[in-house]
Enzyme design. Sequence first.
Site, PDB file in Angstrom:
ATOM      1  N   LYS A 173      -4.393  -2.743  -3.049  1.00  0.00           N
ATOM      2  CA  LYS A 173      -5.330  -3.282  -4.033  1.00  0.00           C
ATOM      3  C   LYS A 173      -5.202  -4.799  -4.086  1.00  0.00           C
ATOM      4  CE  LYS A 173      -5.517  -4.305  -8.424  1.00  0.00           C
ATOM      5  NZ  LYS A 173      -6.624  -5.258  -8.344  1.00  0.00           N
ATOM      6  N   GLY A 226       2.799 -10.676  -8.326  1.00  0.00           N
ATOM      7  CA  GLY A 226       1.915 -11.066  -9.425  1.00  0.00           C
ATOM      8  C   GLY A 226       2.726 -11.553 -10.596  1.00  0.00           C
ATOM      9  N   THR A 228       4.902 -11.729 -14.148  1.00  0.00           N
ATOM     10  CA  THR A 228       6.067 -10.982 -14.629  1.00  0.00           C
ATOM     11  C   THR A 228       5.657  -9.899 -15.628  1.00  0.00           C
ATOM     12  OG1 THR A 228       7.587 -12.764 -14.156  1.00  0.00           O
ATOM     13  CG2 THR A 228       8.260 -11.262 -15.890  1.00  0.00           C
ATOM     14  N   ALA A 229       4.674 -10.198 -16.486  1.00  0.00           N
ATOM     15  CA  ALA A 229       4.252  -9.194 -17.479  1.00  0.00           C
ATOM     16  C   ALA A 229       3.680  -7.970 -16.768  1.00  0.00           C
ATOM     17  CB  ALA A 229       3.212  -9.796 -18.413  1.00  0.00           C
ATOM     18  N   THR A 230       2.907  -8.182 -15.711  1.00  0.00           N
ATOM     19  CA  THR A 230       2.353  -7.052 -14.952  1.00  0.00           C
ATOM     20  C   THR A 230       3.463  -6.290 -14.243  1.00  0.00           C
ATOM     21  OG1 THR A 230       0.412  -8.429 -14.589  1.00  0.00           O
ATOM     22  CG2 THR A 230       0.536  -6.412 -13.316  1.00  0.00           C
ATOM     23  N   GLU A 248       7.707  -9.057  -6.716  1.00  0.00           N
ATOM     24  CA  GLU A 248       7.801 -10.515  -6.546  1.00  0.00           C
ATOM     25  C   GLU A 248       7.006 -11.137  -7.680  1.00  0.00           C
ATOM     26  OE1 GLU A 248       9.758 -11.729  -4.380  1.00  0.00           O
ATOM     27  OE2 GLU A 248      10.113  -9.800  -3.391  1.00  0.00           O
ATOM     28  N   CYS A 282       3.800 -19.462  -6.481  1.00  0.00           N
ATOM     29  CA  CYS A 282       4.974 -19.089  -7.294  1.00  0.00           C
ATOM     30  C   CYS A 282       6.181 -19.952  -6.957  1.00  0.00           C
ATOM     31  CB  CYS A 282       5.301 -17.609  -7.117  1.00  0.00           C
ATOM     32  SG  CYS A 282       5.440 -17.129  -5.399  1.00  0.00           S
ATOM     33  N   GLU A 384       5.862 -19.867 -17.317  1.00  0.00           N
ATOM     34  CA  GLU A 384       5.161 -20.209 -16.083  1.00  0.00           C
ATOM     35  C   GLU A 384       3.726 -20.633 -16.403  1.00  0.00           C
ATOM     36  OE1 GLU A 384       4.183 -17.069 -13.219  1.00  0.00           O
ATOM     37  OE2 GLU A 384       4.893 -18.392 -11.638  1.00  0.00           O
TER      38      GLU A 384
HETATM   39  O1  TXE Z   1      -1.823 -11.726 -12.503  1.00  0.00           O
HETATM   40  P1  TXE Z   1      -1.588 -10.188 -12.400  1.00  0.00           P
HETATM   41  P2  TXE Z   1      -2.784 -12.527 -13.484  1.00  0.00           P
HETATM   42  C1  TXE Z   1       1.454 -15.282 -12.696  1.00  0.00           C
HETATM   43  C2  TXE Z   1       0.881 -16.596 -13.169  1.00  0.00           C
HETATM   44  C3  TXE Z   1      -0.381 -16.177 -13.813  1.00  0.00           C
HETATM   45  C4  TXE Z   1       0.048 -14.884 -14.463  1.00  0.00           C
HETATM   46  C5  TXE Z   1      -1.066 -13.935 -14.787  1.00  0.00           C
HETATM   47  O2  TXE Z   1       1.728 -17.152 -14.141  1.00  0.00           O
HETATM   48  O3  TXE Z   1      -0.840 -17.091 -14.757  1.00  0.00           O
HETATM   49  O4  TXE Z   1       0.887 -14.292 -13.509  1.00  0.00           O
HETATM   50  O5  TXE Z   1      -1.933 -13.830 -13.692  1.00  0.00           O
HETATM   51  C6  TXE Z   1      -2.893  -6.347 -10.481  1.00  0.00           C
HETATM   52  N1  TXE Z   1      -0.850  -2.123 -12.488  1.00  0.00           N
HETATM   53  N2  TXE Z   1       1.157 -15.000 -11.302  1.00  0.00           N
HETATM   54  O6  TXE Z   1      -2.922 -11.811 -14.785  1.00  0.00           O
HETATM   55  O7  TXE Z   1      -2.315  -9.450 -13.454  1.00  0.00           O
HETATM   56  C7  TXE Z   1      -4.064  -7.295 -10.481  1.00  0.00           C
HETATM   57  O8  TXE Z   1      -5.267  -6.580 -10.436  1.00  0.00           O
HETATM   58  C8  TXE Z   1      -0.963  -2.489 -11.215  1.00  0.00           C
HETATM   59  C9  TXE Z   1       2.229 -15.265 -10.383  1.00  0.00           C
HETATM   60  O9  TXE Z   1      -4.016 -12.842 -12.787  1.00  0.00           O
HETATM   61  O10 TXE Z   1      -0.136 -10.008 -12.279  1.00  0.00           O
HETATM   62  C10 TXE Z   1      -3.765  -8.104  -9.231  1.00  0.00           C
HETATM   63  O11 TXE Z   1      -4.133  -7.374  -8.066  1.00  0.00           O
HETATM   64  N3  TXE Z   1      -1.537  -3.642 -10.846  1.00  0.00           N
HETATM   65  C11 TXE Z   1       1.961 -14.762  -9.059  1.00  0.00           C
HETATM   66  C12 TXE Z   1      -2.246  -8.238  -9.291  1.00  0.00           C
HETATM   67  O12 TXE Z   1      -1.815  -7.207 -10.162  1.00  0.00           O
HETATM   68  C13 TXE Z   1      -1.993  -4.455 -11.798  1.00  0.00           C
HETATM   69  C14 TXE Z   1       0.610 -14.589  -8.563  1.00  0.00           C
HETATM   70  C15 TXE Z   1      -1.741  -9.570  -9.819  1.00  0.00           C
HETATM   71  O13 TXE Z   1      -2.349  -9.856 -11.034  1.00  0.00           O
HETATM   72  C16 TXE Z   1      -1.888  -4.119 -13.162  1.00  0.00           C
HETATM   73  C17 TXE Z   1      -0.360 -14.306  -9.599  1.00  0.00           C
HETATM   74  C18 TXE Z   1      -1.279  -2.891 -13.491  1.00  0.00           C
HETATM   75  N4  TXE Z   1      -1.114  -2.482 -14.755  1.00  0.00           N
HETATM   76  C19 TXE Z   1      -0.060 -14.555 -10.902  1.00  0.00           C
HETATM   77  N5  TXE Z   1      -2.432  -5.131 -13.883  1.00  0.00           N
HETATM   78  C20 TXE Z   1       3.005 -14.937  -8.014  1.00  0.00           C
HETATM   79  N6  TXE Z   1       4.209 -14.400  -8.230  1.00  0.00           N
HETATM   80  O14 TXE Z   1       2.747 -15.522  -6.985  1.00  0.00           O
HETATM   81  C21 TXE Z   1      -2.845  -6.061 -13.012  1.00  0.00           C
HETATM   82  N7  TXE Z   1      -2.601  -5.669 -11.742  1.00  0.00           N
END
Ligand code: TXE
Length: 480
Positions: A173, A226, A228-230, A248, A282, A384
């Site tokens: 995804k 993605g 940290t909260a996710t 990661e 990141c 972050e």
């Molecule tokens: O990322 P999400 P978001 C950090 C950065 C950013 C914050 C939020 O600080 O501001 O995260 O970004 C999928 N189950 N990074 O909200 O949601 C989502 O669809 C499974 C750091 O845009 O973490 C996408 O494909 N998957 C980072 C992926 O998770 C889920 C890069 C990442 O999105 C899901 C991006 C769930 N319950 C953001 N909810 C890095 N480490 O490089 C969402 N997703």
Amino acid sequence: MQKILNYIHGHLTEPNSRNYLDDINPAEGKVYCQLPDSDRKDVNQAAHAARLAFPEWSAMPVKKRSDILLKIADLIDRDLEKLALAESIDNGKPLKLATELDIPRASANIRFFATAILHFSSEAHLSDNEAVNYTIRSPLGVVGCISPWNLPLYLFTWKIAPALASGNTVVAKPSELTPMTAFLFSELCMEAGLPAGVLNVVHGLGDKVGQAINEHTEITAISFTGGTATGRKIAATAAPMFKKLSLELGGKNANIIFADCDVEQAINTSIKSSFSNQGEICLCGSRILVERNFYNTFVEAFVAKTKRLRINDPLQADTDLGALVSEAHMNKVLSYIELAKLEGGTVLTGGKRVVVEGRCSEGYFVEPTVIVGLDQNCRTNQEEIFGPVVTIMPFDTEQEALELANATAYGLSATVWTENLKRAHNISHQLKSGIVWVNCWLYRDLRTPFGGMKQSGVGREGGLEALRFFTEAKNVCIRL
Ligand code: TXE
């Protein structure tokens, strides 16, 4: 308007719901195409296709698997210009960066794992001449790969390449904010002759498609990059199901600069580690720590260089910073700048949204921003931001630098600038981060472990670590 489609069982398919989401070009702030608003039904179909494809794919001679992946890598190289343009339009990043970094790295990832698997060996142990132990590493089965929007094709391939090379089949995804290159990649997989169902790409929202992947009983492992909260949400669902997890997550990386550094290199590279990809990496060094006797000189030179960066239409060849990925993300970044002021910080340059004339006048551009005068414990220095925003703080001793660097909940990467070898080793060993760069930044050797400590994640990607993650070890002990 162009429609992106899912890639399930070797076909480009519409979502079962027939519903679509808007995909926005962030440099223009306008909808430019649509992507499937998929749901659990689509994920179930993808997982079913992956399960059907698994026996043949995992049993295929490694060389043949490798050849198919190498063909895909060649096709990425053939389509470099097309893919780079698509990435720039979808994400807002400068076309130059997509051409020089994102897309070449996507084919390099695939080539790396397609050839690494040819050399992946198992261990054998002779135990006191009484028994021989050997370890079999088998693919896990159907695995889930969930990737983010900041380096879309680059991170998508970083996950699926080791998963596929080691014989798994995949339900992937991509981020709903940047789905385009994963869609184009699906077409390349078809052209390369990847057997149906080996890779399935389901587009849509995280809490629908992502969550359905987390919950699917036949998906045995999840590799996620993605926020940290996710990551926490994914672990909450997948850990009680005993799925293998590679997470990661975010970072709040320190860039530590000692007065004895190579000044020119430290400043030039710090500009890159602060503002490359609009700070949406990141690994960006968002907290710059400078030895006090060099602080004023550094700040003056760094701010002067920051002011010279060009924020412009991402398609212009000389653009340094393009648009942020979305309006919501731009507002988040701007809100942190306001927070920094409330917390007592001084904005030395930047701090505002930029209006770029012409077709990009509605785009989500933010000035590269440098903030000083903040305490290490404030939210600006702890959370972050993931945008073109850095803080600079002085330190007096090596010990203080180390304490400041380690004083966050994150532990992804750190950068150290010094010509003192002893100090470089000493501080590198004590930094609580998964990656340390000394006198460089983002120098990546794909064989090295990649990942973070503390809230920056669980597990490591890269090289053999990734092949180990995507395989299950079984030890066979034979009495002699
Ligand atoms: O990322 P999400 P978001 C950090 C950065 C950013 C914050 C939020 O600080 O501001 O995260 O970004 C999928 N189950 N990074 O909200 O949601 C989502 O669809 C499974 C750091 O845009 O973490 C996408 O494909 N998957 C980072 C992926 O998770 C889920 C890069 C990442 O999105 C899901 C991006 C769930 N319950 C953001 N909810 C890095 N480490 O490089 C969402 N997703």
